[in-house]
Design an enzyme around this catalytic site. Structure first.
Site, PDB file in Angstrom:
ATOM      1  N   ASN A 161       2.472   7.036   2.513  1.00 32.07           N
ATOM      2  CA  ASN A 161       3.046   6.119   3.505  1.00 32.07           C
ATOM      3  C   ASN A 161       3.461   4.853   2.764  1.00 32.07           C
ATOM      4  O   ASN A 161       2.621   4.066   2.374  1.00 32.07           O
ATOM      5  CB  ASN A 161       1.987   5.812   4.583  1.00 32.07           C
ATOM      6  CG  ASN A 161       2.461   4.757   5.563  1.00 32.07           C
ATOM      7  OD1 ASN A 161       3.641   4.384   5.561  1.00 32.07           O
ATOM      8  ND2 ASN A 161       1.552   4.270   6.404  1.00 32.07           N
TER       9      ASN A 161
ATOM     10  N   GLU B 118      -8.079   7.285   9.666  1.00 32.06           N
ATOM     11  CA  GLU B 118      -7.946   6.105   8.813  1.00 32.06           C
ATOM     12  C   GLU B 118      -8.814   4.977   9.377  1.00 32.06           C
ATOM     13  O   GLU B 118      -8.371   4.255  10.288  1.00 32.06           O
ATOM     14  CB  GLU B 118      -6.486   5.635   8.770  1.00 32.06           C
ATOM     15  CG  GLU B 118      -5.526   6.647   8.201  1.00 32.06           C
ATOM     16  CD  GLU B 118      -4.286   5.976   7.596  1.00 32.06           C
ATOM     17  OE1 GLU B 118      -4.026   6.229   6.416  1.00 32.06           O
ATOM     18  OE2 GLU B 118      -3.614   5.201   8.284  1.00 32.06           O
TER      19      GLU B 118
ATOM     20  N   HIS C  49      -0.021   4.697  13.676  1.00 32.64           N
ATOM     21  CA  HIS C  49      -0.705   4.052  12.552  1.00 32.64           C
ATOM     22  C   HIS C  49      -1.387   2.775  13.057  1.00 32.64           C
ATOM     23  O   HIS C  49      -0.865   2.084  13.934  1.00 32.64           O
ATOM     24  CB  HIS C  49       0.303   3.726  11.448  1.00 32.64           C
ATOM     25  CG  HIS C  49      -0.367   3.313  10.183  1.00 32.64           C
ATOM     26  ND1 HIS C  49      -0.848   2.045   9.986  1.00 32.64           N
ATOM     27  CD2 HIS C  49      -0.687   4.019   9.068  1.00 32.64           C
ATOM     28  CE1 HIS C  49      -1.422   1.971   8.795  1.00 32.64           C
ATOM     29  NE2 HIS C  49      -1.337   3.169   8.213  1.00 32.64           N
TER      30      HIS C  49
ATOM     31  N   SER D 142      -7.553   3.392   1.294  1.00 36.12           N
ATOM     32  CA  SER D 142      -7.881   3.158  -0.119  1.00 36.12           C
ATOM     33  C   SER D 142      -8.142   4.447  -0.897  1.00 36.12           C
ATOM     34  O   SER D 142      -9.063   4.504  -1.716  1.00 36.12           O
ATOM     35  CB  SER D 142      -9.064   2.192  -0.244  1.00 36.12           C
ATOM     36  OG  SER D 142      -8.733   0.946   0.333  1.00 36.12           O
TER      37      SER D 142
ATOM     38  N   LYS E 276       5.037   2.312   3.849  1.00 37.30           N
ATOM     39  CA  LYS E 276       5.048   1.091   4.671  1.00 37.30           C
ATOM     40  C   LYS E 276       6.356   0.322   4.418  1.00 37.30           C
ATOM     41  O   LYS E 276       7.400   0.944   4.213  1.00 37.30           O
ATOM     42  CB  LYS E 276       3.798   0.263   4.396  1.00 37.30           C
ATOM     43  CG  LYS E 276       2.523   1.112   4.569  1.00 37.30           C
ATOM     44  CD  LYS E 276       1.256   0.352   4.579  1.00 37.30           C
ATOM     45  CE  LYS E 276       0.099   1.334   4.741  1.00 37.30           C
ATOM     46  NZ  LYS E 276      -1.190   0.701   4.870  1.00 37.30           N
TER      47      LYS E 276
ATOM     48  N   GLY F  36      -6.104  -0.683   2.716  1.00 38.16           N
ATOM     49  CA  GLY F  36      -5.630  -1.779   1.866  1.00 38.16           C
ATOM     50  C   GLY F  36      -6.722  -2.731   1.414  1.00 38.16           C
ATOM     51  O   GLY F  36      -6.437  -3.814   0.914  1.00 38.16           O
TER      52      GLY F  36
ATOM     53  N   GLU G  55      -1.530  -0.077  11.881  1.00 37.60           N
ATOM     54  CA  GLU G  55      -0.696  -1.280  11.795  1.00 37.60           C
ATOM     55  C   GLU G  55       0.269  -1.352  12.972  1.00 37.60           C
ATOM     56  O   GLU G  55       0.596  -2.436  13.443  1.00 37.60           O
ATOM     57  CB  GLU G  55       0.042  -1.304  10.444  1.00 37.60           C
ATOM     58  CG  GLU G  55      -0.915  -1.657   9.310  1.00 37.60           C
ATOM     59  CD  GLU G  55      -0.594  -1.007   7.975  1.00 37.60           C
ATOM     60  OE1 GLU G  55       0.531  -0.524   7.790  1.00 37.60           O
ATOM     61  OE2 GLU G  55      -1.499  -0.993   7.103  1.00 37.60           O
TER      62      GLU G  55
HETATM   63  P1  13P Z   1      -4.054   2.212   1.584  1.00 36.71           P
HETATM   64  O1  13P Z   1      -4.105   3.532   0.855  1.00 36.71           O
HETATM   65  O2  13P Z   1      -3.199   1.200   0.906  1.00 36.71           O
HETATM   66  O3  13P Z   1      -5.434   1.722   1.916  1.00 36.71           O
HETATM   67  O4  13P Z   1      -3.320   2.484   2.986  1.00 36.71           O
HETATM   68  C1  13P Z   1      -3.751   3.537   3.770  1.00 36.71           C
HETATM   69  C2  13P Z   1      -2.800   3.737   4.877  1.00 36.71           C
HETATM   70  O5  13P Z   1      -2.676   2.911   5.765  1.00 36.71           O
HETATM   71  C3  13P Z   1      -1.970   4.952   4.857  1.00 36.71           C
HETATM   72  O6  13P Z   1      -1.325   5.145   6.069  1.00 36.71           O
END
Ligand code: 13P
Length: 256
Positions: free
Chosen positions: A9, A167, A95, A213, A11, A173, A97
């Site tokens: 992903n 997740e 997601h 992560s 982003k 992150g 976010e």
């Molecule tokens: P990270 O791997 O940067 O923690 O992000 C995970 C994520 O949100 C994947 O959709």
């Protein structure tokens, strides 16, 4: 047998030229990987050119979101038909976010999942608790809410075509990964919920990815867990080396 899926992903990262450079590298190195489904989910602006670049490869294309209507006066939105036009096979839905910053709810997730399935695009449905919810002992309650309402009224046949990504929001992150046993506990709970909503056989065949992560050095321990079938990777999917290593590590494991 369940498919191991490693999805990147991206982003809101990468211009078109940066994206093409990364994908050219991935194509060159990963061409002989067969037992892992490799998916990349770039920003919308890169989808067209990447779609062409990977058309003959073992890398599949995904988008990061979509609207539930097929067309209409929805400024700034992208529809399932537009994604189909670009040969997207996957779309991330719900997601954290999107839930946190763009008012995504289980209801909108549910509408989007139904539309994606109707048009034969595989939704990667994200679920996960926030840190304060985990600390308050509400993890399972939140997961049940996300799963039952996000996947409400799906037939058994439809459920069978969904991919889930667990997740935990506190792991995204932050460099804080859930311990493999901690993630497994939630994955097994998700599979039980899916079984209650369909049947045991259907639930056993649904891919449940872990995200938060994921890095080359924790991939194997996570995916070795009984109910963890791949990863949704953020930061580590933005550079060739870590993403390739994650995929190779996953490819070295036995199928479940
Ligand atoms: P990270 O791997 O940067 O923690 O992000 C995970 C994520 O949100 C994947 O959709």
């Amino acid at each position: 047998m369940r498919k191991i899926i490693i999805a990147g992903n991206w982003k809101m990262y990468k211009t078109i030229s940066e994206a093409l450079e990364l994908v050219n590298g991935l194509k060159r190195i990963l061409y002989n990987i067969e037992n892992v489904e490799i998916v990349i989910c770039p920003p919308y602006t890169c989808l067209d050119q990447i779609s062409e670049l990977i058309s003959e490869s073992n890398i599949k294309l995904g988008a990061q979101d979509m609207h539930w209507e097929t067309e209409g006066a929805f400024t700034g939105e992208v529809s399932v038909l537009m994604l189909k036009d670009l040969s997207c096979r996957y779309v991330i839905i719900g997601h954290s976010e999107r839930r946190q910053y763009f008012s995504e709810t289980n209801e909108t997730v549910n509408k989007k999942v139904k539309t994606a399935l109707k048009y034969n695009i595989t939704p990667i449905v994200c679920v996960g608790e926030k840190l304060e919810e985990r600390q308050a002992g509400k993890t399972f309650q939140i997961i049940e809410d996300h799963i039952k309402n996000g996947l409400k009224d799906l037939s058994k046949e439809e459920l069978a075509r969904v991919v889930i990504a667990y997740e935990p929001v506190w792991a995204i992150g932050t460099g804080l990964t859930a311990k493999p046993e901690q993630a497994q506990e939630v994955h097994s709970f998700i599979r039980k919920l899916l079984s209650d909503m369909s049947d045991e056989e259907t639930a056993q065949n649904i891919t449940i990815q872990y995200g938060g992560s994921v890095k080359p050095d924790n991939t194997k321990d996570l995916i070795k867990q009984k109910d963890i079938d791949g990863a949704l990777v953020g930061g580590a999917s933005l550079k060739i080396d870590p993403f390739v290593e994650i995929i190779k590590n996953a490819a070295g494991l036995e199928a479940k």
